[in-house]
Design an enzyme around this catalytic site. Structure first.
Site: not given
Ligand SMILES: *Cc1c(COP(=O)(O)O)cnc(C)c1O
Length: 364
Positions: A105, A175, A199
């Site tokens: 990511w 993030d 999530k």
């Protein structure tokens, strides 16, 4: 209504939502709090919606103890759009975007930033094949750093920052898509935090951005209006129609967190849940193997493999037959991953540990 058929949901994202939240949403689905319509059928400028909108922001502020200089923004485009919006808004010519490379990511965030301006890898987990999160003292900022960007939880690898770097006057950007509201932390250390909701916060469709006011003001004037943070900042995320239903669902999830004791209580529960599964791995005498250095292990995404990789197909197949969902690792990594977000009950983690021990007895 009986929910005895609820799966043991270890999906990585979209992921499990609290059963109480789903039931409340179901109860108010057709008639939202007596208005004779659903919340999806009314104006985003109505007082009924506005209350949900503002209350959701207030719940974030309350749970994270956010100082008044921060605003809670609701955007679309997922965390992925933030990979672009962060540099488009915050990476000025003559400055460098600093990034900690922790895995897939962080890598995606860096790739997008590179299209916008100069970037620098301030620290990298590459030497350990991304099984370790770099320590704060391994991070080297450039003198012209516009910001330092970190990925607090690498959802695919299964690693997580245990300690955040102190960047002084350099804005720290994170993030937090896969661990937002999973534990208490000092949000005032961060200039900007973003998280796709699907999530740990709610359904997909909304991305939360927590932003300190000084980060919003100076985005380039030629940016499209929907890509400028100041558009959301100045108009309370109501310049255009926000993702109303996703925000409503997130509101219910945040209320559920408050009802369950807030972030300290959630963290305690998350630690217990992860421990049950990490113990099953570590006490298996090498039958199961964790994939991340113990000091960098995630409480949200537990990655492991079988010493005898030939057995992994059987493990997944049998787990599915017994009601476990989502244990197959990300397609880029393989092996196994159990995502144990806030809404995954302790009982599911215990059931997985029992299944793992039983599988080992039969195949060890
Ligand atoms: C899932 C995820 C993303 C991508 O989120 P989208 O909302 O699908 O764009 C980004 N970063 C992390 C850490 C993630 O887990």
């Amino acid at each position: 209504m009986s929910h005895s058929k609820r799966a043991h949901n270890f999906n990585a994202g979209p992921a499990a939502l609290p059963l109480e939240v789903l039931e409340q949403a179901q109860a108010e689905f057709v008639d939202f709090r007596g208005i004779g319509m659903s919340i999806m059928e009314i104006s985003h400028r109505s007082k009924e919606y506005e209350q949900v909108h503002n209350e959701t922001q207030a719940l974030f502020k309350q749970l994270l103890n956010l100082p008044d200089s921060y605003k809670v923004l609701f955007l679309q485009g997922g965390a992925t759009l933030q990979f672009s919006m962060v540099p488009m808004n915050c990476l000025k010519p003559g400055t460098t975007g600093n990034y900690v490379a922790t895995g897939a990511w962080a890598d995606k965030a860096m790739k997008e930033a590179k299209k916008v301006g100069a970037i620098h890898t301030a620290a990298s987990g590459q030497a350990s094949n991304f099984t370790k999160i770099p320590a704060p003292n391994e991070i080297n900022l450039t003198p012209d750093a516009a910001y330092l960007h970190i990925t607090t939880n690498e959802t695919i690898a299964g690693s997580q920052f245990q300690q955040f770097p102190d960047t002084g006057s350099v804005p720290l950007i994170a993030d937090m898509s896969s661990d937002m509201l999973s534990r208490p932390f000092d949000a005032s250390q961060f200039a900007l935090i973003y998280a796709g909701a699907q999530k740990n916060l709610g359904p997909s469709g909304v991305t939360v951005v927590l932003m300190r006011e000084d980060m919003a003001v100076e985005s380039p004037s030629n940016l499209p209006i929907m890509l400028k943070y100041d558009t959301y900042f100045g108009q309370n995320s109501l310049y255009n129609t926000p993702p109303v239903y996703s925000i409503y669902m997130m509101n219910l999830v945040l209320q559920w967190i408050v009802k369950n004791g807030g972030l300290a209580a959630i963290e305690r529960k998350n630690k217990e849940k992860a421990q049950v599964i990490y113990d099953a791995i570590d006490h298996s005498g090498g039958f199961f193997e964790g994939m991340i250095d113990p000091a960098s292990r995630s409480l949200m995404n537990i990655t492991f493999k079988l010493h005898d990789e030939q057995l992994e197909g059987k493990f997944i197949k049998e787990s599915e037959a017994q009601g476990f969902v989502g244990l197959k690792g990300h397609r880029s990594v393989g092996h196994m991953r159990a995502s144990t977000y806030n809404a995954v009950p302790r009982e599911s983690c215990k059931a997985l540990a029992d299944f793992m021990a039983d599988f080992q007895r039969r195949n060890g």
